[in-house]
Design an enzyme around this catalytic site. Structure first.
Site, short mmCIF file in Angstrom:
data_model
loop_
_atom_site.label_atom_id
_atom_site.label_comp_id
_atom_site.label_asym_id
_atom_site.label_seq_id
_atom_site.Cartn_x
_atom_site.Cartn_y
_atom_site.Cartn_z
N LYS A 147 0.80 -1.23 0.00
CA LYS A 147 0.00 0.00 0.00
C LYS A 147 0.83 1.28 0.00
CE LYS A 147 -2.97 -2.66 -0.46
NZ LYS A 147 -3.37 -2.77 -1.86
N SER A 148 2.02 1.16 -0.60
CA SER A 148 2.89 2.34 -0.69
C SER A 148 2.85 2.96 -2.09
CB SER A 148 4.34 1.93 -0.37
OG SER A 148 4.43 1.38 0.92
N GLY A 149 1.89 2.54 -2.90
CA GLY A 149 1.81 3.09 -4.26
C GLY A 149 2.59 2.26 -5.27
N LYS A 201 8.59 -7.27 -8.72
CA LYS A 201 8.18 -6.54 -7.51
C LYS A 201 8.30 -7.45 -6.28
CE LYS A 201 4.16 -5.82 -9.34
NZ LYS A 201 2.76 -5.59 -9.50
N HIS A 232 7.36 -7.26 -1.71
CA HIS A 232 7.10 -6.49 -0.48
C HIS A 232 7.98 -6.98 0.66
CE1 HIS A 232 3.67 -4.63 -2.30
NE2 HIS A 232 2.94 -5.72 -2.36
N SER A 272 -5.06 2.67 4.07
CA SER A 272 -5.14 1.89 2.84
C SER A 272 -5.03 0.39 3.14
CB SER A 272 -4.00 2.34 1.91
OG SER A 272 -4.11 1.78 0.66
#
Ligand SMILES: Nc1ncnc2c1ncn2[C@@H]1O[C@H](COP(=O)(O)O)[C@@H](OP(=O)(O)O)[C@H]1O
Ligand SMILES: CCc1ccc(OS(=O)(=O)O)cc1
Length: 260
Positions: free
Chosen positions: A55-57, A109, A111, A141
């Site tokens: 949720k960091s864009g 990507k 996380h 978010s």
């Protein structure tokens, strides 16, 4: 999935049991059993990695990186499923075996915290772009995400969720450690540390930084055109009328505080 199943409330105990601990960090269930394979994942010098706390864009950043690195057309990006082009390392789909075989240059990507990423990424040749976001917006978010995620069906209050966030009890562990660890590596030659809020505040500078970091040579006019295209991507997300078909997922965009 039946509607009733999707609505099943997650009690605190059920919610807890959905995670597992790896070296003291709470990780989502799909990471179980693959952390060693991830640590040994073969990295290529031509890879570009995008790493964020959830949720960091991430989606916005991946589109901007795709546009800058591939010189793609933003309208084209709007119509394609860009998530298919940029897999998440630890997700069940497409999975490590498929990602290993993707043709170069790969855009990947993750996380995961810095120390759990493939060890060859640590001070290696592949480029790693990290983006941090104001935790006050991020937690809202992440809360909405947990409420809507079928597998989580989070039904606690926002206050209780914030307590979990502050006490490192959510998937991917402590936001504070996640950001701090990357911050400590921000001067590494293969790391670019960015902030979500800067993307909204000064996109042109960020596009310049990205182009330089990715080794994309462009003159002033090309840079202006790239920045203009990137602006379109940001606007598309925050303006429903500007959305091309297939980007309805962006409609959850909310006003966030850009002052930090
Ligand atoms: N162009 C864009 N595409 C997708 N998400 C975007 C975006 N611009 C901003 N965002 C925001 O990025 C957040 C999602 O982050 P991630 O992609 O890491 O899951 C969402 O925040 P909000 O939930 O606060 O609206 C979303 O609105
Ligand atoms: C808690 C499980 C989970 C799953 C996926 C996440 O990443 S993302 O928000 O879809 O990018 C985060 C947490």
């Amino acid at each position: 999935m039946a509607e009733s199943e999707a609505e099943t409330p997650s009690t605190p105990g059920e919610f807890e049991s959905k995670y597992f601990e790896f070296h003291g960090v709470r990780l989502p269930p799909f990471c179980r059993g693959k952390m060693e394979e991830i640590a040994n994942f073969p990295v290529r010098p031509s890879d570009v990695w995008i790493v964020t706390y959830p949720k960091s864009g991430t989606s916005l950043l991946q589109e901007v990186v795709y546009l800058v690195s591939q010189g793609a057309d933003p309208d084209e990006i709007g119509l394609m499923n860009i998530d298919e082009q940029l897999p998440v390392l630890e997700y069940p789909q497409p999975g490590l075996d498929i990602i290993k075989e993707l043709t170069s240059p790969r855009l990947i990507k993750s996380h995961l915290p810095y120390r759990f990423l493939p060890s060859d990424l640590h001070n290696g040749d592949s480029k790693v772009i990290y983006m941090a976001r104001n935790p006050k917006d991020l937690v809202v978010s992440y809360y909405q995400f947990h409420r809507s995620l079928r597998t989580m069906s989070y039904r606690g209050t926002f206050q209780e969720f914030c307590r979990r966030f502050m006490n490192d009890k959510l998937g991917y562990g402590s936001w504070f450690e996640h950001v701090q660890e990357f911050w400590e590596h921000r001067m590494d030659a293969n790391v670019l540390f960015l902030k979500y809020e800067d993307m909204h505040r000064d996109l042109v500078t960020m596009v310049e930084q990205l182009a330089r970091f990715l080794g994309v040579s462009c003159d002033k006019a090309q840079l202006e055109s790239l920045s203009e295209h990137c602006h379109q991507l940001v606007d598309q997300c925050c303006n429903a009328e500007a959305l091309p078909v297939g980007r309805a997922h962006c409609l959850f965009a909310q006003k966030t505080s850009l002052r930090w």
